[in-house]
Design a protein around this motif. Structure first.
Motif, PDB file in Angstrom:
ATOM      1  N   ASP A 106       4.467   8.779  -8.730  1.00  0.00           N
ATOM      2  CA  ASP A 106       3.223   8.128  -9.383  1.00  0.00           C
ATOM      3  C   ASP A 106       2.352   9.596  -9.079  1.00  0.00           C
ATOM      4  OD1 ASP A 106       1.105   6.556  -8.294  1.00  0.00           O
ATOM      5  OD2 ASP A 106       0.431   7.856  -6.925  1.00  0.00           O
ATOM      6  N   LEU A 107       3.157  10.868  -8.966  1.00  0.00           N
ATOM      7  CA  LEU A 107       2.237  11.536  -9.974  1.00  0.00           C
ATOM      8  C   LEU A 107       2.155  11.892 -11.312  1.00  0.00           C
ATOM      9  CD1 LEU A 107       2.915  14.547  -7.862  1.00  0.00           C
ATOM     10  CD2 LEU A 107       0.758  13.457  -6.625  1.00  0.00           C
ATOM     11  N   GLY A 108       3.254  11.284 -12.104  1.00  0.00           N
ATOM     12  CA  GLY A 108       3.470  11.448 -13.386  1.00  0.00           C
ATOM     13  C   GLY A 108       2.897  10.372 -13.866  1.00  0.00           C
ATOM     14  N   ARG A 109       2.514   9.143 -12.920  1.00  0.00           N
ATOM     15  CA  ARG A 109       1.158   8.250 -13.406  1.00  0.00           C
ATOM     16  C   ARG A 109       0.370   8.260 -13.111  1.00  0.00           C
ATOM     17  NH1 ARG A 109      -0.759   2.742 -11.693  1.00  0.00           N
ATOM     18  NH2 ARG A 109      -0.938   3.349 -10.045  1.00  0.00           N
ATOM     19  N   ILE A 110      -0.080   9.517 -12.467  1.00  0.00           N
ATOM     20  CA  ILE A 110      -1.572  10.031 -12.390  1.00  0.00           C
ATOM     21  C   ILE A 110      -1.630  11.071 -13.586  1.00  0.00           C
ATOM     22  CG2 ILE A 110      -3.013  11.854 -10.810  1.00  0.00           C
ATOM     23  CD1 ILE A 110      -2.209  10.536  -8.638  1.00  0.00           C
ATOM     24  N   ARG A 111      -0.693  11.257 -14.247  1.00  0.00           N
ATOM     25  CA  ARG A 111      -1.256  12.132 -15.376  1.00  0.00           C
ATOM     26  C   ARG A 111      -1.579  11.690 -16.232  1.00  0.00           C
ATOM     27  NH1 ARG A 111       2.170  15.687 -13.054  1.00  0.00           N
ATOM     28  NH2 ARG A 111       4.369  14.721 -13.777  1.00  0.00           N
ATOM     29  N   ALA A 112      -0.792  10.452 -16.504  1.00  0.00           N
ATOM     30  CA  ALA A 112      -1.336   9.646 -17.870  1.00  0.00           C
ATOM     31  C   ALA A 112      -2.678   8.753 -17.602  1.00  0.00           C
ATOM     32  CB  ALA A 112       0.160   9.229 -17.639  1.00  0.00           C
ATOM     33  N   GLN A 113      -2.795   8.676 -16.338  1.00  0.00           N
ATOM     34  CA  GLN A 113      -4.042   8.020 -16.386  1.00  0.00           C
ATOM     35  C   GLN A 113      -5.222   8.415 -16.036  1.00  0.00           C
ATOM     36  OE1 GLN A 113      -4.199   6.516 -11.746  1.00  0.00           O
ATOM     37  NE2 GLN A 113      -3.072   4.849 -12.142  1.00  0.00           N
ATOM     38  N   GLN A 114      -4.637  10.191 -15.311  1.00  0.00           N
ATOM     39  CA  GLN A 114      -5.982  11.142 -16.376  1.00  0.00           C
ATOM     40  C   GLN A 114      -6.442  11.196 -17.844  1.00  0.00           C
ATOM     41  OE1 GLN A 114      -5.243  14.882 -13.760  1.00  0.00           O
ATOM     42  NE2 GLN A 114      -5.542  13.926 -12.392  1.00  0.00           N
ATOM     43  N   GLU A 115      -4.823  11.569 -18.304  1.00  0.00           N
ATOM     44  CA  GLU A 115      -5.100  11.351 -19.570  1.00  0.00           C
ATOM     45  C   GLU A 115      -5.934   9.963 -20.425  1.00  0.00           C
ATOM     46  OE1 GLU A 115      -4.780  14.298 -21.913  1.00  0.00           O
ATOM     47  OE2 GLU A 115      -4.641  14.698 -19.947  1.00  0.00           O
ATOM     48  N   PHE A 116      -5.491   9.065 -19.838  1.00  0.00           N
ATOM     49  CA  PHE A 116      -6.295   7.905 -20.846  1.00  0.00           C
ATOM     50  C   PHE A 116      -8.065   7.885 -20.170  1.00  0.00           C
ATOM     51  CE2 PHE A 116      -7.807   3.638 -20.412  1.00  0.00           C
ATOM     52  CZ  PHE A 116      -7.044   2.881 -21.463  1.00  0.00           C
ATOM     53  N   MET A 117      -8.125   8.143 -18.873  1.00  0.00           N
ATOM     54  CA  MET A 117      -9.299   8.500 -18.330  1.00  0.00           C
ATOM     55  C   MET A 117     -10.452   9.462 -19.342  1.00  0.00           C
ATOM     56  SD  MET A 117     -10.326   5.852 -15.717  1.00  0.00           S
ATOM     57  CE  MET A 117     -11.505   6.926 -14.900  1.00  0.00           C
ATOM     58  N   LYS A 118      -9.582  10.405 -19.420  1.00  0.00           N
ATOM     59  CA  LYS A 118     -10.397  11.597 -20.631  1.00  0.00           C
ATOM     60  C   LYS A 118     -11.316  10.756 -21.548  1.00  0.00           C
ATOM     61  CE  LYS A 118     -10.697  16.227 -20.664  1.00  0.00           C
ATOM     62  NZ  LYS A 118     -10.141  18.022 -20.323  1.00  0.00           N
ATOM     63  N   SER A 119      -9.635  10.294 -22.073  1.00  0.00           N
ATOM     64  CA  SER A 119      -9.763   9.899 -23.637  1.00  0.00           C
ATOM     65  C   SER A 119     -11.069   8.330 -23.220  1.00  0.00           C
ATOM     66  CB  SER A 119      -8.356   9.582 -23.964  1.00  0.00           C
ATOM     67  OG  SER A 119      -9.133   8.335 -25.642  1.00  0.00           O
ATOM     68  N   ALA A 120     -10.951   7.855 -22.336  1.00  0.00           N
ATOM     69  CA  ALA A 120     -11.933   6.771 -22.570  1.00  0.00           C
ATOM     70  C   ALA A 120     -13.677   7.406 -22.811  1.00  0.00           C
ATOM     71  CB  ALA A 120     -11.644   5.863 -21.326  1.00  0.00           C
ATOM     72  N   PHE A 121     -13.513   7.840 -21.697  1.00  0.00           N
ATOM     73  CA  PHE A 121     -14.755   9.001 -21.408  1.00  0.00           C
ATOM     74  C   PHE A 121     -15.475   9.808 -22.708  1.00  0.00           C
ATOM     75  CE2 PHE A 121     -17.681  12.081 -19.913  1.00  0.00           C
ATOM     76  CZ  PHE A 121     -18.604  11.624 -19.164  1.00  0.00           C
ATOM     77  N   LYS A 122     -14.506  10.218 -23.450  1.00  0.00           N
ATOM     78  CA  LYS A 122     -14.514  10.938 -24.597  1.00  0.00           C
ATOM     79  C   LYS A 122     -15.231  10.160 -25.851  1.00  0.00           C
ATOM     80  CE  LYS A 122     -12.350  13.817 -28.301  1.00  0.00           C
ATOM     81  NZ  LYS A 122     -11.522  14.571 -28.531  1.00  0.00           N
ATOM     82  N   LYS A 123     -15.065   8.557 -25.555  1.00  0.00           N
ATOM     83  CA  LYS A 123     -14.751   7.353 -26.794  1.00  0.00           C
ATOM     84  C   LYS A 123     -16.619   7.308 -26.142  1.00  0.00           C
ATOM     85  CE  LYS A 123     -14.212   4.114 -29.438  1.00  0.00           C
ATOM     86  NZ  LYS A 123     -12.351   3.136 -29.234  1.00  0.00           N
ATOM     87  N   ALA A 124     -16.822   7.131 -24.702  1.00  0.00           N
ATOM     88  CA  ALA A 124     -17.772   6.507 -24.281  1.00  0.00           C
ATOM     89  C   ALA A 124     -19.312   7.555 -24.514  1.00  0.00           C
ATOM     90  CB  ALA A 124     -17.621   6.535 -22.526  1.00  0.00           C
ATOM     91  N   ILE A 125     -19.044   8.243 -24.813  1.00  0.00           N
ATOM     92  CA  ILE A 125     -19.663   9.284 -24.694  1.00  0.00           C
ATOM     93  C   ILE A 125     -20.812   9.812 -25.731  1.00  0.00           C
ATOM     94  CG2 ILE A 125     -19.670  10.690 -22.624  1.00  0.00           C
ATOM     95  CD1 ILE A 125     -18.042  13.089 -24.597  1.00  0.00           C
ATOM     96  N   SER A 126     -19.376   9.680 -27.235  1.00  0.00           N
ATOM     97  CA  SER A 126     -19.995   8.887 -29.025  1.00  0.00           C
ATOM     98  C   SER A 126     -21.075   8.576 -29.088  1.00  0.00           C
ATOM     99  CB  SER A 126     -18.433   9.174 -29.311  1.00  0.00           C
ATOM    100  OG  SER A 126     -17.838   7.824 -28.924  1.00  0.00           O
ATOM    101  N   PHE A 127     -20.155   6.951 -27.747  1.00  0.00           N
ATOM    102  CA  PHE A 127     -21.909   6.300 -28.029  1.00  0.00           C
ATOM    103  C   PHE A 127     -23.344   6.597 -27.471  1.00  0.00           C
ATOM    104  CE2 PHE A 127     -18.070   3.119 -27.897  1.00  0.00           C
ATOM    105  CZ  PHE A 127     -17.674   3.223 -29.274  1.00  0.00           C
ATOM    106  N   ARG A 128     -23.963   5.586 -26.932  1.00  0.00           N
ATOM    107  CA  ARG A 128     -25.294   6.164 -26.116  1.00  0.00           C
ATOM    108  C   ARG A 128     -24.746   6.079 -24.821  1.00  0.00           C
ATOM    109  NH1 ARG A 128     -30.108   2.718 -26.912  1.00  0.00           N
ATOM    110  NH2 ARG A 128     -30.638   3.652 -25.769  1.00  0.00           N
ATOM    111  N   LEU A 129     -24.397   6.374 -24.254  1.00  0.00           N
ATOM    112  CA  LEU A 129     -24.021   6.308 -22.310  1.00  0.00           C
ATOM    113  C   LEU A 129     -24.181   5.588 -21.914  1.00  0.00           C
ATOM    114  CD1 LEU A 129     -21.640   7.613 -21.144  1.00  0.00           C
ATOM    115  CD2 LEU A 129     -22.625   9.233 -20.551  1.00  0.00           C
ATOM    116  N   PRO A 130     -25.964   5.582 -21.440  1.00  0.00           N
ATOM    117  CA  PRO A 130     -26.248   4.743 -20.802  1.00  0.00           C
ATOM    118  C   PRO A 130     -25.483   3.392 -21.252  1.00  0.00           C
ATOM    119  CG  PRO A 130     -27.864   6.232 -21.202  1.00  0.00           C
ATOM    120  CD  PRO A 130     -26.428   6.795 -22.148  1.00  0.00           C
ATOM    121  N   THR A 131     -25.681   2.566 -22.437  1.00  0.00           N
ATOM    122  CA  THR A 131     -25.789   1.587 -23.065  1.00  0.00           C
ATOM    123  C   THR A 131     -24.590   1.134 -22.251  1.00  0.00           C
ATOM    124  OG1 THR A 131     -27.100   2.178 -25.251  1.00  0.00           O
ATOM    125  CG2 THR A 131     -25.837   0.224 -25.233  1.00  0.00           C
TER     126      THR A 131
END
Length: 333
Positions: free
Chosen positions: A225-250
């Motif tokens: 599960d620790l390996g899966r957590i690392r994969a989830q964290q990379e996914f979340m970071k990539s998703a957040f990077k894309k979100a802040i490239s838009f208008r985050l409040p929207t």
């Protein structure tokens, strides 16, 4: 003219009342109703538990937390009535920094009166106490650091949010292939190595992946599960990077429809506005300190309280002063 102003005033006041009623109703139905009235969580005494944290260090940590303007949220990815993904998200508006601490779902958390199979794991708390209970349990795990809000999202909600972003880019280093024909609906995961832009459905499959099917030659996370957590964290970071490239409040306002939370819509948009312009380098991905062990044939993750204390002090920017004033060691940013 006086009649016009009178009519305008009455109409305006009526609009305000109607608008506030709509917002109130929307915010009410956005709250997670599971476990209401049963949110009190009492941790059972742990055998052979040693007190490892000096009281003065605990006082410093709680004082820092009480003086901080940080906003602490628990994000729960639900699989039925269990929390398959648990993340503590702490936003520091002063420094525009986010710290995310992943909580392994098998974290040992015994509760008084709950002795069934797997009931002493953290991911079982939601089923019995709902999101409010998880906030209490997580605060307990994190040495009484306050958890201000919760956000819960199921697979369908996660799919919708990922699609709102136009997909999330990830790099998959090895073949991922897994089938569970007994799942409802049957789960089939297959990703070839390489760069992918995952839509909602595939993004959820990536987040759920743990191991390859026997004989498939696909990867399995060596440390579970620790390996899966690392994969989830990379996914979340990539998703957040894309979100802040838009208008985050929207983005936040749109995604708000697909979650259950005790954060009001106006408050959520305010937080997103505060985080606008944030750099992805200011997002720190961490994992709750501890070790994996087997007990009575089940896999558990046991919290290391001393390391957790150090992690939290670091997060709150604690400065350690030595006897020599020139030798001041600063922990944190």
């Amino acid at each position: 003219m006086k009649a016009f102003f009178k009519i305008f005033t009455i109409a305006f006041l009526g609009f305000i009342v109607l608008f506030n009623s709509i917002i109130f109703t929307f915010n009410y139905f956005m709250k997670d109703q599971h476990g209401k009235g049963n949110s009190i969580v009492v941790r059972a005494a742990e055998e052979d538990k040693e007190e490892v944290i000096p009281p003065d260090e605990m006082d410093i940590l709680l004082q820092l937390a009480s003086e901080s303007s940080r906003i602490n949220i628990v994000l729960l990815g639900l699989e039925g009535l269990r929390s398959d993904t648990n993340m503590f998200i702490s936003y520091d508006p002063d420094n525009k920094q986010i710290d995310v601490i992943s909580i392994p779902r098998d974290t040992y958390y015994p509760r008084k009166g709950y002795t069934g199979l797997g009931k002493d794991k953290f991911n079982a708390v939601y089923q019995d106490h709902g999101a409010d209970g998880v906030k209490m349990a997580l605060s307990d795990l994190l040495l009484n650091i306050p958890v201000d809000h919760y956000i819960t999202v199921n697979y369908k909600g996660a799919e919708a949010i990922i699609n709102t972003l136009g997909g999330v880019p990830v790099y998959i280093p090895e073949l991922m292939s897994y089938e569970d024909l007994y799942d409802d609906p049957p789960l089939k995961i297959h990703f070839e190595p390489g760069h992918h832009l995952l839509n909602g459905e595939d993004g959820v499959k990536f987040l759920r992946y743990r191991q390859g099917s026997p004989g498939s030659g696909a990867m399995s996370y060596a440390d579970g599960d620790l390996g899966r957590i690392r994969a989830q964290q990379e996914f979340m970071k990539s998703a957040f990077k894309k979100a802040i490239s838009f208008r985050l409040p929207t983005v936040v306002a749109t995604a708000f429809r697909f979650v259950r939370t005790d954060v009001d819509l106006q408050e959520a948009v305010k937080y997103a506005t505060m985080a606008a312009g944030m750099e992805i380098e200011n997002v720190n991905m961490l994992t709750l300190p501890g070790v994996d062990e087997y007990r009575n044939g089940l896999s558990y993750f046991f919290l290391d309280e001393e390391e957790t204390k150090t992690l939290l002090l670091n997060m709150y920017g604690y400065v350690v002063e030595t006897e020599n004033e020139d030798d001041v060691v600063e922990i944190g940013d």
